[in-house]
Design a protein around this motif. Structure first.
Motif, mmCIF file in Angstrom:
data_model
loop_
_atom_site.group_PDB
_atom_site.id
_atom_site.type_symbol
_atom_site.label_atom_id
_atom_site.label_comp_id
_atom_site.label_asym_id
_atom_site.label_seq_id
_atom_site.Cartn_x
_atom_site.Cartn_y
_atom_site.Cartn_z
ATOM 1 N N ALA A 1 12.522 12.590 4.293
ATOM 2 C CA ALA A 1 12.715 11.363 5.077
ATOM 3 C C ALA A 1 14.073 10.782 4.704
ATOM 4 O O ALA A 1 14.400 10.677 3.524
ATOM 5 N N LEU A 2 14.852 10.412 5.716
ATOM 6 C CA LEU A 2 16.213 9.914 5.479
ATOM 7 C C LEU A 2 16.432 8.683 6.345
ATOM 8 O O LEU A 2 16.387 8.762 7.578
ATOM 9 N N SER A 3 16.626 7.535 5.709
ATOM 10 C CA SER A 3 16.805 6.293 6.455
ATOM 11 C C SER A 3 17.337 5.215 5.533
ATOM 12 O O SER A 3 17.475 5.418 4.323
ATOM 13 N N ARG A 4 17.601 4.041 6.096
ATOM 14 C CA ARG A 4 17.913 2.872 5.293
ATOM 15 C C ARG A 4 16.628 2.353 4.652
ATOM 16 O O ARG A 4 15.542 2.556 5.191
ATOM 17 N N PRO A 5 16.730 1.646 3.515
ATOM 18 C CA PRO A 5 15.528 1.016 2.935
ATOM 19 C C PRO A 5 15.185 -0.257 3.705
ATOM 20 O O PRO A 5 15.391 -1.379 3.229
ATOM 21 N N ASP A 6 14.663 -0.060 4.901
ATOM 22 C CA ASP A 6 14.375 -1.163 5.801
ATOM 23 C C ASP A 6 12.884 -1.141 6.128
ATOM 24 O O ASP A 6 12.324 -0.064 6.376
ATOM 25 N N PRO A 7 12.211 -2.285 6.140
ATOM 26 C CA PRO A 7 10.770 -2.289 6.448
ATOM 27 C C PRO A 7 10.441 -1.614 7.772
ATOM 28 O O PRO A 7 9.385 -0.994 7.906
ATOM 29 N N LYS A 8 11.346 -1.723 8.761
ATOM 30 C CA LYS A 8 11.080 -1.125 10.067
ATOM 31 C C LYS A 8 11.040 0.397 10.009
ATOM 32 O O LYS A 8 10.493 1.038 10.903
ATOM 33 N N LYS A 9 11.640 0.978 8.975
ATOM 34 C CA LYS A 9 11.644 2.440 8.856
ATOM 35 C C LYS A 9 10.311 2.975 8.325
ATOM 36 O O LYS A 9 10.092 4.183 8.316
ATOM 37 N N ASN A 10 9.450 2.078 7.816
ATOM 38 C CA ASN A 10 8.048 2.411 7.536
ATOM 39 C C ASN A 10 7.888 3.485 6.456
ATOM 40 O O ASN A 10 6.939 4.276 6.488
ATOM 41 N N VAL A 11 8.785 3.511 5.488
ATOM 42 C CA VAL A 11 8.718 4.521 4.428
ATOM 43 C C VAL A 11 7.491 4.315 3.548
ATOM 44 O O VAL A 11 6.891 5.278 3.038
ATOM 45 N N THR A 12 7.088 3.087 3.361
ATOM 46 C CA THR A 12 5.937 2.818 2.481
ATOM 47 C C THR A 12 4.645 3.409 3.061
ATOM 48 O O THR A 12 3.801 3.905 2.302
ATOM 49 N N THR A 13 4.493 3.389 4.374
ATOM 50 C CA THR A 13 3.309 4.014 4.979
ATOM 51 C C THR A 13 3.317 5.515 4.762
ATOM 52 O O THR A 13 2.272 6.127 4.496
ATOM 53 N N LEU A 14 4.492 6.122 4.872
ATOM 54 C CA LEU A 14 4.621 7.551 4.589
ATOM 55 C C LEU A 14 4.213 7.860 3.154
ATOM 56 O O LEU A 14 3.478 8.831 2.888
ATOM 57 N N LEU A 15 4.670 7.026 2.243
ATOM 58 C CA LEU A 15 4.368 7.258 0.825
ATOM 59 C C LEU A 15 2.868 7.104 0.560
ATOM 60 O O LEU A 15 2.263 7.869 -0.213
ATOM 61 N N LYS A 16 2.233 6.139 1.201
ATOM 62 C CA LYS A 16 0.784 5.980 1.048
ATOM 63 C C LYS A 16 0.049 7.183 1.626
ATOM 64 O O LYS A 16 -0.936 7.663 1.034
ATOM 65 N N ALA A 17 0.516 7.670 2.798
ATOM 66 C CA ALA A 17 -0.128 8.835 3.403
ATOM 67 C C ALA A 17 -0.017 10.048 2.481
ATOM 68 O O ALA A 17 -0.988 10.815 2.320
ATOM 69 N N PHE A 18 1.127 10.236 1.866
ATOM 70 C CA PHE A 18 1.334 11.357 0.952
ATOM 71 C C PHE A 18 0.489 11.181 -0.307
ATOM 72 O O PHE A 18 -0.151 12.131 -0.787
ATOM 73 N N GLU B 1 -2.305 9.570 -0.752
ATOM 74 C CA GLU B 1 -3.749 9.574 -0.558
ATOM 75 C C GLU B 1 -4.283 10.894 -0.011
ATOM 76 O O GLU B 1 -5.491 11.033 0.198
ATOM 77 N N CYS B 2 -3.390 11.854 0.259
ATOM 78 C CA CYS B 2 -3.822 13.160 0.782
ATOM 79 C C CYS B 2 -3.633 14.209 -0.315
ATOM 80 O O CYS B 2 -2.507 14.667 -0.569
ATOM 81 N N LYS B 3 -4.728 14.588 -0.947
ATOM 82 C CA LYS B 3 -4.672 15.509 -2.080
ATOM 83 C C LYS B 3 -4.113 16.866 -1.675
ATOM 84 O O LYS B 3 -3.272 17.445 -2.376
#
Length: 1017
Positions: free
Chosen positions: A473-490, A492-494
């Protein structure tokens, strides 16, 4: 109150963080670094119940003691409560405004639809070829677009691109230096190069602002920069190349941000007009034997350049294209939704209303609007008065069926994704070639590792098992880029964690606490989640990378058989998806915005709901675990990536423009060269219509009836007699010849009594003083009258002032919609009439004006048509004394919603409304004459009063000189100019302009002469 007990915790945290005066300043300091105080206060403002917080405040007051801490808590609590109440009020006002605007738009669409649904019998026969079989055809509009091909290479096109703000140069672009120098600069430079490399394109000019400031590199002050040489563009040597042309605009010694450039836009228009006319002549001499080669298209980028392109298009009568890049209405709505700034604050900071009006005017003028995605069309341009998706489609259907659109126009929206340069992509890389990766991961740290990109080692050092596929994933550290949701998905998926690693490239950082508030919050959350899910050894988050490292990061991900993901909440386009696809990476992307179109073209990945963590994890797992699907996506991406190349972009671009040009008239402008002394016999050739009869005795006659032989004899006799009269009396200005004038004096003083009647005494004094001030025996100075009155009214005023019409080279009447030459018997310039015809709705708008111009509670007869002042390109309406009429911006807003494109001018002390074509104006008439007669705009002097018609501000701007005659005008029309919610005069007229001077009240000829001499004209 239990539900909001956390409020006290936040307030206590604020105090623990140190609620000093310095921290309290965050409210007015929007660019401050990360502050715990600001963070906590924003959380309170966004999440609290104000009633409960008010109770907390009361509780604090009741229990306070002498301790400083309680006093500070009370104060902080009150300030937060006050701020949040203010935010709620802003949100309420915004919702009310949006609801009102939606209602107005719906009303406008309904009016237009009702008119367009009523066809005449002839139109029905022509359009409805089959009542039963054509329903499917109406659902899908077939394109008649002819694609650009090598057969078009014989054409020699001149293309003008405009990108006004920022720092523009061909090499070593300073992208990211400031908010004005970003992706748009890179885009326009690469577009210019790519177009110049296209067969059939002779020359490309990229116009931008010249900056000679010590704050920026000296290269930005160079007037011309070649960015593509002829040898690069055409192997046969028929091309001329691509050039950056820097034109002066505003103070040259200052780098001005785009928000402050608006008052200087007319100057740029005039400079650009001069350059394009000169270049048209030069190219014509090179390839067309002296016939000017006018631009094939003028393309404006962003709102400011869009306004420039619109005026240039109107001055030269050539097609205009607009690319918004980012849009003002969209930004305005987002800022209002945040609730931190009022409408007034937003407008003051960003000049947002001025920007929106420029975008609306661009829509008025544009034949075509280039967008990156369909989402941009529907969700961004759909917010504008000048564009409605349903109405545009209905008009397009009618055009294809050969049915009249009843004077309504909408620009064509075209999706052409930005081109990319794939020359740097190393296509020799193969998934089977893992030598580089093996060298990196091998135990021998010898010469092999030295040849590998350093960024590879920087990323791989994070991983416990670097052999696993990489999710990138490559983006600015901006809330709209939704990186935190990606990190949670990763996290929580064993199964996903077992199969892959995750790499987050989130910009560059040294110290998180020194970053902006939003960036620091995102990065802090990322680190917290990594710790929460114990993802150490599975997630890479390097602190630094260079722009040149990005291709190598994509290569590394591809070599590990990884996947690229863009999980943004909304992605306007998705350039990183294309970049990743060029390296053979399958993609997972948000289903909101541009990625939908990219996925449709490339078919190399999956779309997901960015709010659904499980959907994100499942899509990634599907690609990482399914090697067959992974290979298929990689293959599709590499096969289809050419659709986003610059050659493909230019091919689509030129094809769509060619299609639009079919609906645009051909330029008829002819350039008259200056200082050519002609014999009388040769000058007769310049008279194009022998039916235009001169008035021998000077009386006002229009279209007198004579047989052809008599007309020709009278014309020749009149020319000879005037030539002899001029020679004997040395009154040079009565012998007009295009090309002989070196400067023009334009009297545009709007002298009216309060009842709208011309003030003959004032007008007579002003004109006679101006004529006396120009002592010019050589006849190098011409004189013009520019007025909102009709020709008949102007002639009557001149008679009452005892002035000879032959003293003037031209009369600009009816607010610039008509142009007359006394030396041509006062018949209208037919070329000018054709010139301003563009998008003129004619009789279709006539009755609509009377209905819309009145306020809702106004009597029906408050605004009535004034037939005696109407013409083919001007509809006049009387505003009766005491009647209330809509202001020009409000009326224009309503007309745009109905698809009508007009220019509106209140004149004669706000007692008359002139509705004229979009590009008809007193200023545009001067630009037309500048081109036609070869008189430099900087050599024109316009005389105005301290107020005037509602087009008065137009006469104050540009590179022409303006003399404001104090005390000459008592009654203006500015009361009906604009409402209080839009931009102000300082957004139109520059402060302390060197092109504006004042003449004191009670002036005489010598005062005017002195003022004109101060300009150096």
């Amino acid at each position: 109150m239990a539900k909001n007990e956390w409020i006290n915790g936040y307030l206590e945290a604020i105090l623990d963080a140190g609620g000093s005066k310095k921290d309290a300043s965050w409210i007015s300091n929007t660019n401050s670094l990360f502050s715990p105080t600001k963070y906590f206060v924003e959380e309170v403002v966004n999440r609290f119940d104000d009633t409960d917080l008010h109770r907390t405040w009361v509780k604090v007051i009741a229990t306070r003691n002498s301790r400083e801490r309680n006093n500070r808590l009370e104060n902080m609590c009150w300030r937060i409560w006050h701020l949040a109440r203010k935010k709620k009020q802003i949100a309420w006002d915004d919702a009310h405004r949006l609801a009102k605007r939606r209602l107005e738009r719906e009303e406008g669409r309904k009016d237009a639809s009702e008119d367009l649904s009523e066809l005449s019998e002839g139109e029905k026969e022509k359009g409805d070829t089959s009542q039963h079989g054509d329903k499917e055809k109406l659902f899908r509009i077939k394109s008649e677009l002819k694609m650009w091909s090598d057969e078009d290479k014989s054409k020699r096109l001149y293309i003008v691109l405009i990108s006004l703000h920022g720092l523009v140069r061909g090499d070593n672009m300073e992208l990211g230096r400031d908010s004005d120098t970003g992706g748009q600069v890179k885009y326009v430079v690469e577009l210019a190069r790519a177009l110049a490399n296209t067969k059939g394109v002779y020359r490309v000019d990229l116009l931008t602002r010249q900056i000679s400031s010590s704050d920026v590199d000296s290269s930005y002050g160079e007037p011309i920069e070649m960015i593509s040489s002829p040898s690069d563009t055409d192997a046969e040597g028929e091309g001329c190349g691509a050039y950056i042309i820097r034109l002066p605009c505003g103070p040259r010694d200052r780098y001005i941000p785009k928000e402050s450039l608006w008052p200087y836009i007319p100057e740029f228009v005039d400079e650009a007009l001069s350059h394009v006319v000169n270049m048209a002549r030069v190219i014509g001499d090179q390839v067309e034997g002296g016939k000017p080669i006018w631009p094939y298209v003028i393309h404006g980028h962003y709102a400011d350049a869009g306004e420039v392109a619109a005026y240039l298009s109107g001055s030269l009568n050539v097609p205009m294209v607009l690319t918004g890049h980012s849009l003002g209405r969209n930004k305005f709505e987002q800022l209002l939704q945040q609730g931190r700034l009022t409408r007034e604050d937003i407008n003051t900071t960003y000049k947002i209303m001025r920007r929106i009006e420029a975008e609306e005017f661009g829509l008025d003028a544009a034949e075509m609007v280039v967008t990156s995605t369909r989402q941009e069309i529907e969700e961004q341009w759909g917010l504008y008065d000048g564009f409605d998706v349903k109405l545009e489609r209905k008009l397009r259907v009618r055009r294809r069926r050969g049915v009249s659109c009843l004077g309504r126009n909408m620009p064509r929206m075209v999706v052409i994704p930005p081109g990319m340069d794939f020359s740097y992509v190393k296509m020799q890389d193969s998934i089977d070639n893992e030598d580089d990766l093996s060298s990196l991961l091998g135990s021998d740290s010898t010469e092999n590792k030295k040849n590998l990109p350093p960024i590879w080692s920087e990323i791989m050092r994070f991983f416990t098992n670097p052999h696993k596929p990489m999710i990138l994933a490559l983006s600015r550290p901006d809330p709209k880029k939704n990186v935190t949701t990606l990190l949670k998905a990763f996290g929580e998926c064993k199964h996903l964690r077992e199969l892959a690693n995750l790499t987050l490239i989130l910009g560059n950082r040294d110290d998180i606490e020194e970053m902006s508030n939003t960036s620091s919050v995102v990065l802090t959350t990322v680190l917290t989640l990594i710790d929460k899910y114990d993802l150490y050894g599975q997630v890479a988050y390097p602190k630094h990378h260079k722009q040149s490292d990005v291709p190598e990061i994509y290569r590394l991900a591809a070599k590990t058989k990884g996947v690229f993901i863009n999980p943004a909440l909304v992605e306007p386009f998705g350039l990183t998806l294309i970049e990743a696809s060029a390296y053979g990476l399958p993609t997972v992307a948000t289903k909101n915005g541009g990625p939908v179109d990219i996925h449709k073209a490339l078919n190399n990945g999956l779309l997901v709901d960015p709010h659904d963590q499980k959907a994100i994890a499942d899509a990634l797992l599907k690609l990482v675990a399914g090697k067959g699907l992974w290979l298929e996506c990689r293959k599709n991406g590499l096969k289809n990536i050419h659709r986003f190349s610059w050659p493909e972009h230019c091919k689509n671009y030129l094809s769509h423009i060619e299609h639009c040009r079919d609906r645009h008239s051909t330029p008829r402008l002819e350039i008259v060269h200056q200082n050519i002394e002609e014999p009388m016999s040769d000058s007769l050739r310049d008279v194009e219509d022998l039916s235009l009869r001169f008035s021998i005795d000077g009386d006002f006659k229009v279209n007198g009836e004579l047989d052809p032989a008599s007309r020709q004899k009278e014309l020749i006799d009149t020319l000879i007699r005037r030539q002899q009269s001029t020679t004997s009396s040395n009154v040079a200005f009565k012998s007009y010849g295009p090309g002989k004038r070196l400067r023009l004096f334009v009297v545009a003083v709007d002298c009216y009594h309060a009842n709208g009647v011309v003030s003959n005494d004032s007008l007579s004094m002003i004109i006679k003083t101006v004529l006396a001030a120009a002592s010019d025996p050589a006849g190098k100075t011409g004189f013009l009258i520019s007025t909102g009155s009709t020709l008949a009214e102007t002639m009557e005023a001149l008679r009452s002032c005892q002035l000879d019409p032959s003293d003037f080279d031209a009369l600009i009447c009816s607010s610039g919609s008509e142009l007359y030459y006394p030396w041509r018997d006062l018949v209208a310039d037919v070329d000018y009439s054709s010139h301003v015809e563009y998008r003129w709705p004619g009789d279709n708008v006539r009755s609509t004006i009377m209905r819309l111009a009145r306020l809702d509670d106004e009597a029906d007869d408050g605004v009535a048509e004034y037939v005696y002042a109407c013409g083919s390109h001007c509809y006049a309406y009387m505003v009766k004394p005491g009647a209330k009429a809509l202001k020009t911006d409000d009326l224009r807003h309503k007309l745009r919603m109905r698809g009508f494109r007009c220019n509106l001018v209140y004149t004669r002390a706000a007692t008359r409304l002139n509705v004229v074509p979009l590009f008809a104006s007193r200023l545009q008439a001067l630009r037309y004459l500048s081109v036609r007669w070869g008189v430099d705009l900087s050599k024109m002097v316009v005389f105005v009063g301290e107020k005037g018609d509602t087009d008065y501000e137009d006469l104050l701007v540009g590179i022409h000189k303006t003399l404001i005659l104090n005390g000459s005008v008592e009654n203006g029309s500015e009361v009906l100019l604009r409402s209080g919610e839009v931009f102000r005069r300082e957004d139109i007229v520059p402060k302390d302009s060197p092109n504006i001077a004042f003449v004191k009240e009670g002036f005489v000829a010598s005062d005017i002469t002195l003022a004109v001499d101060s300009f150096g004209t």
